[in-house]
Design a protein around this motif. Structure first.
Motif, PDB file in Angstrom:
ATOM      1  N   ARG A   1     -11.633   4.455   8.537  1.00  0.00           N
ATOM      2  CA  ARG A   1     -11.421   5.899   8.355  1.00  0.00           C
ATOM      3  C   ARG A   1     -10.597   6.182   7.089  1.00  0.00           C
ATOM      4  O   ARG A   1     -10.725   7.220   6.452  1.00  0.00           O
ATOM      5  CB  ARG A   1     -10.709   6.447   9.609  1.00  0.00           C
ATOM      6  N   MET A   2      -9.752   5.219   6.720  1.00  0.00           N
ATOM      7  CA  MET A   2      -8.917   5.405   5.529  1.00  0.00           C
ATOM      8  C   MET A   2      -9.570   4.861   4.255  1.00  0.00           C
ATOM      9  O   MET A   2      -8.987   4.930   3.180  1.00  0.00           O
ATOM     10  CB  MET A   2      -7.556   4.724   5.742  1.00  0.00           C
ATOM     11  N   GLY A   3     -10.779   4.269   4.416  1.00  0.00           N
ATOM     12  CA  GLY A   3     -11.465   3.741   3.232  1.00  0.00           C
ATOM     13  C   GLY A   3     -11.024   2.335   2.861  1.00  0.00           C
ATOM     14  O   GLY A   3     -11.152   1.914   1.705  1.00  0.00           O
ATOM     15  N   HIS A   4     -10.510   1.585   3.851  1.00  0.00           N
ATOM     16  CA  HIS A   4     -10.049   0.222   3.570  1.00  0.00           C
ATOM     17  C   HIS A   4     -10.664  -0.780   4.541  1.00  0.00           C
ATOM     18  O   HIS A   4     -10.544  -0.626   5.758  1.00  0.00           O
ATOM     19  CB  HIS A   4      -8.524   0.146   3.675  1.00  0.00           C
ATOM     20  N   LEU A   5     -11.278  -1.805   3.989  1.00  0.00           N
ATOM     21  CA  LEU A   5     -11.856  -2.871   4.812  1.00  0.00           C
ATOM     22  C   LEU A   5     -10.749  -3.822   5.252  1.00  0.00           C
ATOM     23  O   LEU A   5      -9.942  -4.257   4.434  1.00  0.00           O
ATOM     24  CB  LEU A   5     -12.896  -3.642   3.976  1.00  0.00           C
TER      25      LEU A   5
ATOM     26  N   ILE B   1      -3.814  -7.564  -2.313  1.00  0.00           N
ATOM     27  CA  ILE B   1      -2.843  -6.619  -2.880  1.00  0.00           C
ATOM     28  C   ILE B   1      -3.056  -5.282  -2.178  1.00  0.00           C
ATOM     29  O   ILE B   1      -4.030  -5.114  -1.463  1.00  0.00           O
ATOM     30  CB  ILE B   1      -3.036  -6.533  -4.422  1.00  0.00           C
ATOM     31  N   HIS B   2      -2.152  -4.310  -2.381  1.00  0.00           N
ATOM     32  CA  HIS B   2      -2.234  -3.022  -1.662  1.00  0.00           C
ATOM     33  C   HIS B   2      -2.230  -3.319  -0.146  1.00  0.00           C
ATOM     34  O   HIS B   2      -3.132  -2.963   0.594  1.00  0.00           O
ATOM     35  CB  HIS B   2      -3.485  -2.228  -2.077  1.00  0.00           C
ATOM     36  N   ILE B   3      -1.164  -4.005   0.266  1.00  0.00           N
ATOM     37  CA  ILE B   3      -1.061  -4.460   1.652  1.00  0.00           C
ATOM     38  C   ILE B   3      -0.183  -3.477   2.431  1.00  0.00           C
ATOM     39  O   ILE B   3       0.955  -3.198   2.026  1.00  0.00           O
ATOM     40  CB  ILE B   3      -0.444  -5.885   1.690  1.00  0.00           C
TER      41      ILE B   3
ATOM     42  N   ALA C   1      -9.422  11.008  -2.069  1.00  0.00           N
ATOM     43  CA  ALA C   1      -7.981  10.993  -1.775  1.00  0.00           C
ATOM     44  C   ALA C   1      -7.682  11.817  -0.522  1.00  0.00           C
ATOM     45  O   ALA C   1      -8.314  12.847  -0.276  1.00  0.00           O
ATOM     46  CB  ALA C   1      -7.192  11.548  -2.965  1.00  0.00           C
ATOM     47  N   LEU C   2      -6.716  11.332   0.228  1.00  0.00           N
ATOM     48  CA  LEU C   2      -6.340  11.940   1.519  1.00  0.00           C
ATOM     49  C   LEU C   2      -6.148  13.453   1.412  1.00  0.00           C
ATOM     50  O   LEU C   2      -6.652  14.222   2.243  1.00  0.00           O
ATOM     51  CB  LEU C   2      -5.045  11.261   1.989  1.00  0.00           C
ATOM     52  N   TYR C   3      -5.437  13.897   0.383  1.00  0.00           N
ATOM     53  CA  TYR C   3      -5.114  15.335   0.262  1.00  0.00           C
ATOM     54  C   TYR C   3      -6.310  16.161  -0.201  1.00  0.00           C
ATOM     55  O   TYR C   3      -6.222  17.376  -0.302  1.00  0.00           O
ATOM     56  CB  TYR C   3      -3.905  15.534  -0.670  1.00  0.00           C
TER      57      TYR C   3
ATOM     58  N   GLY D   1      -7.462   8.796  -6.880  1.00  0.00           N
ATOM     59  CA  GLY D   1      -6.477   9.866  -7.029  1.00  0.00           C
ATOM     60  C   GLY D   1      -5.432   9.872  -5.931  1.00  0.00           C
ATOM     61  O   GLY D   1      -4.707  10.852  -5.771  1.00  0.00           O
ATOM     62  N   ASP D   2      -5.336   8.790  -5.153  1.00  0.00           N
ATOM     63  CA  ASP D   2      -4.369   8.752  -4.059  1.00  0.00           C
ATOM     64  C   ASP D   2      -2.939   8.857  -4.586  1.00  0.00           C
ATOM     65  O   ASP D   2      -2.632   8.395  -5.690  1.00  0.00           O
ATOM     66  CB  ASP D   2      -4.509   7.446  -3.257  1.00  0.00           C
ATOM     67  N   VAL D   3      -2.089   9.405  -3.742  1.00  0.00           N
ATOM     68  CA  VAL D   3      -0.689   9.617  -4.134  1.00  0.00           C
ATOM     69  C   VAL D   3      -0.036   8.320  -4.600  1.00  0.00           C
ATOM     70  O   VAL D   3       0.706   8.300  -5.582  1.00  0.00           O
ATOM     71  CB  VAL D   3       0.102  10.222  -2.939  1.00  0.00           C
ATOM     72  N   ASP D   4      -0.324   7.206  -3.899  1.00  0.00           N
ATOM     73  CA  ASP D   4       0.331   5.939  -4.278  1.00  0.00           C
ATOM     74  C   ASP D   4      -0.146   5.423  -5.634  1.00  0.00           C
ATOM     75  O   ASP D   4       0.450   4.495  -6.178  1.00  0.00           O
ATOM     76  CB  ASP D   4       0.156   4.868  -3.189  1.00  0.00           C
ATOM     77  N   HIS D   5      -1.205   6.019  -6.201  1.00  0.00           N
ATOM     78  CA  HIS D   5      -1.712   5.566  -7.491  1.00  0.00           C
ATOM     79  C   HIS D   5      -1.504   6.558  -8.632  1.00  0.00           C
ATOM     80  O   HIS D   5      -1.737   6.225  -9.790  1.00  0.00           O
ATOM     81  CB  HIS D   5      -3.210   5.206  -7.377  1.00  0.00           C
TER      82      HIS D   5
ATOM     83  N   ALA E   1       0.847  -1.191   0.000  1.00  0.00           N
ATOM     84  CA  ALA E   1       0.000   0.000   0.000  1.00  0.00           C
ATOM     85  C   ALA E   1       0.887   1.246   0.000  1.00  0.00           C
ATOM     86  O   ALA E   1       2.118   1.154  -0.091  1.00  0.00           O
ATOM     87  CB  ALA E   1      -0.910  -0.028   1.224  1.00  0.00           C
ATOM     88  N   GLY E   2       0.250   2.399   0.113  1.00  0.00           N
ATOM     89  CA  GLY E   2       0.970   3.674   0.161  1.00  0.00           C
ATOM     90  C   GLY E   2       2.077   3.627   1.205  1.00  0.00           C
ATOM     91  O   GLY E   2       1.879   3.133   2.306  1.00  0.00           O
ATOM     92  N   GLY E   3       3.249   4.118   0.836  1.00  0.00           N
ATOM     93  CA  GLY E   3       4.390   4.084   1.755  1.00  0.00           C
ATOM     94  C   GLY E   3       5.345   2.959   1.424  1.00  0.00           C
ATOM     95  O   GLY E   3       6.546   3.066   1.641  1.00  0.00           O
TER      96      GLY E   3
HETATM   97  C1  MLT Z   1      -4.682   4.920   0.904  1.00  0.00           C
HETATM   98  O1  MLT Z   1      -4.712   3.908   0.213  1.00  0.00           O
HETATM   99  O2  MLT Z   1      -5.415   5.048   1.899  1.00  0.00           O
HETATM  100  C2  MLT Z   1      -3.791   6.051   0.481  1.00  0.00           C
HETATM  101  O3  MLT Z   1      -2.829   5.578  -0.400  1.00  0.00           O
HETATM  102  C3  MLT Z   1      -3.219   6.776   1.637  1.00  0.00           C
HETATM  103  C4  MLT Z   1      -2.182   7.739   1.204  1.00  0.00           C
HETATM  104  O4  MLT Z   1      -2.444   8.607   0.362  1.00  0.00           O
HETATM  105  O5  MLT Z   1      -1.052   7.652   1.715  1.00  0.00           O
END
Ligand code: MLT
Ligand code: MN
Ligand code: ZN
Length: 316
Positions: A254-258, A281-283, A174-176, A89-93, A10-12
């Motif tokens: 809260r982050m939109g992930h189950l 995936i996206h772990i 997206a977070l931002y 639109g998340d940064v990691d994507h 996942a992101g990071g």
């Molecule tokens: C997420 O999947 O929640 C985002 O990638 C979080 C982020 O933008 O870091």
């Protein structure tokens, strides 16, 4: 049809630059069978020559370097990548789009909402519209991507086509872009988080790519029923994982992930659907399923799920 997992994290990523959690420490030292993993993206081909990227991660440069199938194959300038499809639109994507500058022709597919948000960030103008066609994808409409047309040719290539259909899944803006004044959903709309059904129009093979999903409603269960392959959001093992580990204040919800485990988790939500392969995936790097000797990983594997990893190849 072949799927290459470019990034399973996942992101990071794993390790995340500033994280000292158990999985990140193991990824740095090589302990407990943990190997470094890059951020969330897959590449799909039906002819072995033309690839569509699903999401463009900040690690895309490294991912291209470590996947020879994505290297230039001929002439002075060339890329097997004919198109990029975004699921949010998340940064990691999206950050990897900046790696794809340098006047290379390809097409960029996303919902109108995600395109709008990219357009607000002037830095993405480096993807000059003379070279990069920005295509708005409505939800629930099948579209056949032809590699030639995606690169701006007048005539279709005819081979290497891929059919895609976007559909909304529960998620979060997206977070931002979160709007704290907009109430519980932070201003989220249906087009912020989508899943993709990806098919090979020749063989009829199809699969689902769902890297972000906050819930499994009945409608999603019906859609996936009997599918031969699902790549699904594996961000969290448990909803309060980051809090319990002292790594943050936010729950998965809260982050939109189950989360994967327990009552109401994704393993339960996607059980009994007659699915073929089910791959997380996206772990997130805090997820103990990264640890080869963990009880959590064992539970996932015993339930018939697989854990994606960078370099994983799946043939359908
Ligand atoms: C997420 O999947 O929640 C985002 O990638 C979080 C982020 O933008 O870091
Ligand atoms: Mn993400
Ligand atoms: Zn970590």
């Amino acid at each position: 049809m072949r799927v290459l997992v470019l990034g399973a994290a996942a992101g990071g990523g794993l390790p995340q630059w500033n994280c000292n959690c158990e999985c990140c420490r193991c990824a740095r030292s090589g302990a407990r069978g943990v190997t470094p993993q890059t951020q969330s993206s897959i590449a799909v081909t039906t002819d072995g020559e033309n690839y569509v990227l699903f999401n463009a991660s900040p690690d895309l440069g490294r991912q291209i370097a470590s996947n020879p199938a994505l290297h230039p194959q001929r002439g002075h300038r060339h890329s097997p990548i004919s198109a990029v499809v975004l699921t949010n639109g998340d940064v990691d994507h999206v950050a990897g789009l900046l790696t794809l500058r340098e006047r290379q022709s390809f097409s960029l597919f996303a919902t109108a909402r995600v395109h709008e948000n990219l357009a607000k960030n002037a830095v993405f103008d480096v993807l000059n519209p003379e070279c990069v066609e920005h295509r708005e994808m409505p939800l629930e409409k099948s579209l056949t991507l032809d590699p030639g047309l995606c690169r701006g040719a007048k005539e279709p290539t005819g081979s290497g086509q891929l059919e895609i259909r976007l559909f909304a899944v529960p998620g979060k803006v997206a977070l931002y872009l979160e709007d704290a004044s907009a109430g519980e959903g932070f201003g989220t709309v249906a087009e912020d988080t989508v899943a993709v059904e990806i098919s090979d129009p020749r063989s009829g093979e199809r699969f689902f790519y769902i890297p972000g999903c906050a819930e499994v409603p009945l409608e999603l269960r019906s859609r996936l029923r009997g599918g031969s392959l699902v790549l699904f959001d594996g961000t969290m093992w448990r909803n309060d994982e980051m809090i319990v580990q002292g790594m943050g204040q936010k729950t998965g919800a809260r982050m939109g992930h189950l989360h994967m485990s327990g009552a109401g988790g994704s393993m339960e939500g996607l059980a009994d659907l007659g699915l073929g392969r089910r791959i997380f995936i996206h772990i997130n790097n805090t997820n103990p399923v990264w640890l080869e000797d963990s009880a959590e990983r064992r539970e996932v594997l015993e339930a018939g799920w697989e854990i994606a990893h960078d370099g994983m190849e799946i043939d359908l």
